[in-house]
Design a protein around this motif. Structure first.
Motif, PDB file in Angstrom:
ATOM      1  N   TRP A 191       0.835  -1.201   0.000  1.00 46.83           N
ATOM      2  CA  TRP A 191       0.000   0.000   0.000  1.00 46.83           C
ATOM      3  C   TRP A 191       0.875   1.260   0.000  1.00 46.83           C
ATOM      4  CZ3 TRP A 191      -4.647   1.264  -1.286  1.00 46.83           C
ATOM      5  CH2 TRP A 191      -5.152   2.503  -0.911  1.00 46.83           C
ATOM      6  N   ALA A 192       1.958   1.232   0.747  1.00 47.33           N
ATOM      7  CA  ALA A 192       2.879   2.371   0.749  1.00 47.33           C
ATOM      8  C   ALA A 192       3.538   2.554  -0.616  1.00 47.33           C
ATOM      9  CB  ALA A 192       3.942   2.182   1.822  1.00 47.33           C
ATOM     10  N   HIS A 193       3.828   1.454  -1.300  1.00 49.56           N
ATOM     11  CA  HIS A 193       4.464   1.554  -2.620  1.00 49.56           C
ATOM     12  C   HIS A 193       3.487   1.996  -3.701  1.00 49.56           C
ATOM     13  CE1 HIS A 193       8.119  -1.191  -1.634  1.00 49.56           C
ATOM     14  NE2 HIS A 193       8.164  -0.022  -1.041  1.00 49.56           N
ATOM     15  N   THR A 194       2.179   1.840  -3.486  1.00 50.54           N
ATOM     16  CA  THR A 194       1.231   2.356  -4.473  1.00 50.54           C
ATOM     17  C   THR A 194       1.243   3.873  -4.479  1.00 50.54           C
ATOM     18  OG1 THR A 194      -0.623   2.290  -2.917  1.00 50.54           O
ATOM     19  CG2 THR A 194      -0.304   0.358  -4.342  1.00 50.54           C
ATOM     20  N   ARG A 195       1.556   4.462  -3.342  1.00 51.66           N
ATOM     21  CA  ARG A 195       1.626   5.924  -3.248  1.00 51.66           C
ATOM     22  C   ARG A 195       2.983   6.465  -3.712  1.00 51.66           C
ATOM     23  NH1 ARG A 195      -3.488   6.952  -3.117  1.00 51.66           N
ATOM     24  NH2 ARG A 195      -4.537   5.932  -1.402  1.00 51.66           N
ATOM     25  N   HIS A 196       4.053   5.815  -3.291  1.00 49.82           N
ATOM     26  CA  HIS A 196       5.405   6.300  -3.586  1.00 49.82           C
ATOM     27  C   HIS A 196       6.250   5.134  -4.066  1.00 49.82           C
ATOM     28  CE1 HIS A 196       4.098   9.816  -1.393  1.00 49.82           C
ATOM     29  NE2 HIS A 196       3.793   9.036  -0.355  1.00 49.82           N
ATOM     30  N   GLY A 197       5.961   4.630  -5.243  1.00 48.58           N
ATOM     31  CA  GLY A 197       6.629   3.439  -5.730  1.00 48.58           C
ATOM     32  C   GLY A 197       7.761   3.710  -6.692  1.00 48.58           C
ATOM     33  N   ARG A 198       8.365   4.890  -6.623  1.00 44.64           N
ATOM     34  CA  ARG A 198       9.458   5.204  -7.534  1.00 44.64           C
ATOM     35  C   ARG A 198      10.799   4.993  -6.861  1.00 44.64           C
ATOM     36  NH1 ARG A 198       7.373  10.346 -10.938  1.00 44.64           N
ATOM     37  NH2 ARG A 198       5.893   9.127 -12.161  1.00 44.64           N
ATOM     38  N   PHE A 199      11.676   4.338  -7.602  1.00 45.43           N
ATOM     39  CA  PHE A 199      13.031   4.082  -7.132  1.00 45.43           C
ATOM     40  C   PHE A 199      13.999   4.599  -8.170  1.00 45.43           C
ATOM     41  CE2 PHE A 199      10.544   0.962  -4.866  1.00 45.43           C
ATOM     42  CZ  PHE A 199      11.125   0.934  -3.617  1.00 45.43           C
ATOM     43  N   ALA A 200      15.142   5.072  -7.716  1.00 46.92           N
ATOM     44  CA  ALA A 200      16.202   5.490  -8.623  1.00 46.92           C
ATOM     45  C   ALA A 200      17.217   4.353  -8.726  1.00 46.92           C
ATOM     46  CB  ALA A 200      16.890   6.752  -8.107  1.00 46.92           C
ATOM     47  N   VAL A 201      17.513   3.957  -9.964  1.00 50.34           N
ATOM     48  CA  VAL A 201      18.448   2.871 -10.208  1.00 50.34           C
ATOM     49  C   VAL A 201      19.646   3.446 -10.956  1.00 50.34           C
ATOM     50  CG1 VAL A 201      18.788   0.650 -11.328  1.00 50.34           C
ATOM     51  CG2 VAL A 201      16.581   1.201 -10.321  1.00 50.34           C
ATOM     52  N   ALA A 202      20.825   3.283 -10.361  1.00 49.62           N
ATOM     53  CA  ALA A 202      22.045   3.793 -10.982  1.00 49.62           C
ATOM     54  C   ALA A 202      22.728   2.671 -11.749  1.00 49.62           C
ATOM     55  CB  ALA A 202      22.983   4.351  -9.918  1.00 49.62           C
ATOM     56  N   THR A 203      23.014   2.929 -13.025  1.00 54.77           N
ATOM     57  CA  THR A 203      23.749   1.980 -13.855  1.00 54.77           C
ATOM     58  C   THR A 203      24.956   2.682 -14.437  1.00 54.77           C
ATOM     59  OG1 THR A 203      22.528   2.515 -15.872  1.00 54.77           O
ATOM     60  CG2 THR A 203      21.591   0.804 -14.456  1.00 54.77           C
ATOM     61  N   ALA A 204      25.716   1.957 -15.214  1.00 54.85           N
ATOM     62  CA  ALA A 204      26.884   2.564 -15.859  1.00 54.85           C
ATOM     63  C   ALA A 204      26.463   3.605 -16.891  1.00 54.85           C
ATOM     64  CB  ALA A 204      27.733   1.483 -16.506  1.00 54.85           C
ATOM     65  N   ASP A 205      25.271   3.466 -17.440  1.00 52.48           N
ATOM     66  CA  ASP A 205      24.784   4.403 -18.461  1.00 52.48           C
ATOM     67  C   ASP A 205      24.091   5.612 -17.879  1.00 52.48           C
ATOM     68  OD1 ASP A 205      25.698   2.642 -20.406  1.00 52.48           O
ATOM     69  OD2 ASP A 205      23.769   1.582 -20.492  1.00 52.48           O
ATOM     70  N   GLY A 206      23.762   5.604 -16.610  1.00 52.59           N
ATOM     71  CA  GLY A 206      23.089   6.733 -16.000  1.00 52.59           C
ATOM     72  C   GLY A 206      22.167   6.295 -14.888  1.00 52.59           C
ATOM     73  N   VAL A 207      21.332   7.244 -14.472  1.00 49.20           N
ATOM     74  CA  VAL A 207      20.378   6.991 -13.402  1.00 49.20           C
ATOM     75  C   VAL A 207      18.983   6.967 -14.010  1.00 49.20           C
ATOM     76  CG1 VAL A 207      19.415   7.867 -11.235  1.00 49.20           C
ATOM     77  CG2 VAL A 207      21.848   8.099 -11.695  1.00 49.20           C
ATOM     78  N   TYR A 208      18.238   5.922 -13.688  1.00 50.58           N
ATOM     79  CA  TYR A 208      16.890   5.767 -14.210  1.00 50.58           C
ATOM     80  C   TYR A 208      15.907   5.705 -13.059  1.00 50.58           C
ATOM     81  CZ  TYR A 208      19.386   4.293 -18.389  1.00 50.58           C
ATOM     82  OH  TYR A 208      20.238   4.247 -19.461  1.00 50.58           O
ATOM     83  N   GLN A 209      14.706   6.227 -13.317  1.00 51.39           N
ATOM     84  CA  GLN A 209      13.643   6.087 -12.327  1.00 51.39           C
ATOM     85  C   GLN A 209      12.770   4.907 -12.718  1.00 51.39           C
ATOM     86  OE1 GLN A 209      11.324   9.592 -11.652  1.00 51.39           O
ATOM     87  NE2 GLN A 209      12.557  10.085  -9.871  1.00 51.39           N
ATOM     88  N   VAL A 210      12.525   4.037 -11.735  1.00 51.64           N
ATOM     89  CA  VAL A 210      11.696   2.856 -11.941  1.00 51.64           C
ATOM     90  C   VAL A 210      10.422   3.041 -11.131  1.00 51.64           C
ATOM     91  CG1 VAL A 210      11.577   0.365 -11.670  1.00 51.64           C
ATOM     92  CG2 VAL A 210      13.744   1.442 -12.257  1.00 51.64           C
ATOM     93  N   ASP A 211       9.276   2.894 -11.796  1.00 48.19           N
ATOM     94  CA  ASP A 211       7.995   3.010 -11.118  1.00 48.19           C
ATOM     95  C   ASP A 211       7.448   1.609 -10.868  1.00 48.19           C
ATOM     96  OD1 ASP A 211       5.652   3.860 -10.021  1.00 48.19           O
ATOM     97  OD2 ASP A 211       4.766   4.527 -11.912  1.00 48.19           O
ATOM     98  N   LEU A 212       7.225   1.280  -9.608  1.00 47.36           N
ATOM     99  CA  LEU A 212       6.731  -0.040  -9.221  1.00 47.36           C
ATOM    100  C   LEU A 212       5.252  -0.024  -8.858  1.00 47.36           C
ATOM    101  CD1 LEU A 212       9.676  -1.283  -6.991  1.00 47.36           C
ATOM    102  CD2 LEU A 212       9.203  -1.851  -9.364  1.00 47.36           C
ATOM    103  N   GLY A 213       4.503   0.918  -9.402  1.00 45.72           N
ATOM    104  CA  GLY A 213       3.093   1.048  -9.057  1.00 45.72           C
ATOM    105  C   GLY A 213       2.279  -0.195  -9.381  1.00 45.72           C
ATOM    106  N   ALA A 214       2.456  -0.760 -10.579  1.00 45.87           N
ATOM    107  CA  ALA A 214       1.697  -1.953 -10.967  1.00 45.87           C
ATOM    108  C   ALA A 214       2.101  -3.158 -10.110  1.00 45.87           C
ATOM    109  CB  ALA A 214       1.917  -2.262 -12.439  1.00 45.87           C
ATOM    110  N   TRP A 215       3.403  -3.307  -9.845  1.00 48.92           N
ATOM    111  CA  TRP A 215       3.857  -4.404  -8.986  1.00 48.92           C
ATOM    112  C   TRP A 215       3.313  -4.239  -7.573  1.00 48.92           C
ATOM    113  CZ3 TRP A 215       5.540  -8.974 -10.044  1.00 48.92           C
ATOM    114  CH2 TRP A 215       6.201  -9.215 -11.235  1.00 48.92           C
ATOM    115  N   ALA A 216       3.175  -2.992  -7.132  1.00 52.69           N
ATOM    116  CA  ALA A 216       2.644  -2.753  -5.786  1.00 52.69           C
ATOM    117  C   ALA A 216       1.190  -3.217  -5.686  1.00 52.69           C
ATOM    118  CB  ALA A 216       2.762  -1.280  -5.430  1.00 52.69           C
ATOM    119  N   TRP A 217       0.396  -3.005  -6.732  1.00 52.00           N
ATOM    120  CA  TRP A 217      -0.987  -3.468  -6.703  1.00 52.00           C
ATOM    121  C   TRP A 217      -1.062  -4.990  -6.705  1.00 52.00           C
ATOM    122  CZ3 TRP A 217      -4.734  -0.636  -5.053  1.00 52.00           C
ATOM    123  CH2 TRP A 217      -4.658   0.757  -5.172  1.00 52.00           C
ATOM    124  N   VAL A 218      -0.183  -5.636  -7.475  1.00 52.93           N
ATOM    125  CA  VAL A 218      -0.121  -7.100  -7.463  1.00 52.93           C
ATOM    126  C   VAL A 218       0.288  -7.590  -6.073  1.00 52.93           C
ATOM    127  CG1 VAL A 218       1.127  -9.101  -8.396  1.00 52.93           C
ATOM    128  CG2 VAL A 218       0.339  -7.293  -9.926  1.00 52.93           C
TER     129      VAL A 218
END
Length: 142
Positions: free
Chosen positions: A34-61
């Motif tokens: 339930w907390a991740h449905t509200r704020h389900g964004r994570f920053a993922v750092a890779t060699a190519d840069g930083v990406y934002q990952v939204d886990l909203g759909a996974w949070a509902w599952v």
């Protein structure tokens, strides 16, 4: 309390403990999802840069699976007839979802998978012991 009384009381408590473990694990999953449905964004750092990952759909599952595990725990607590197969059918997808979301919440995932695994082990041992008691004994002269 002697050994026979203690061993007879132990298997009777296994479903109660398993129900408590399942309900607790399901509640932890549901509240964190339930907390991740509200704020389900994570920053993922890779060699190519930083990406934002939204886990909203996974949070509902995850929320649905956590709710199913809570209901399975309550069914085991109510000693429903098909509670053990229901618990297995609800907990196995919950373990898979927790392991898939392990990189984003590792401590919670380890705790919940451990609770689910312990509950499944208790239910399997109890189910096996009750099936062994229900079967007629072989080799008895009759």
């Amino acid at each position: 309390m002697d050994v026979t009384e203690r061993s007879a009381a132990g298997p009777a408590r296994q479903p109660l403990l398993a129900a408590a473990l399942l309900t607790a694990a399901g509640l932890v999953d549901a509240v964190s999802a339930w907390a991740h449905t509200r704020h389900g964004r994570f920053a993922v750092a890779t060699a190519d840069g930083v990406y934002q990952v939204d886990l909203g759909a996974w949070a509902w599952v995850h929320l649905a699976v956590g709710g199913a595990v809570v209901l399975a725990g309550l069914a085991v607590l109510g000693r429903r007839r098909r509670a053990v197969p229901l618990a297995f059918c609800c907990v196995l997808p919950a373990i898979v979802v927790d392991l898939l979301l392990f990189p984003y919440a590792p401590v919670r995932a380890v705790i919940v998978v451990a609770l689910d695994g312990a509950a499944l082990r208790l239910l399997a041992r109890h189910h096996r012991s009750t099936r062994a008691e229900d079967q007629p004994r072989r080799g008895a002269a009759g």
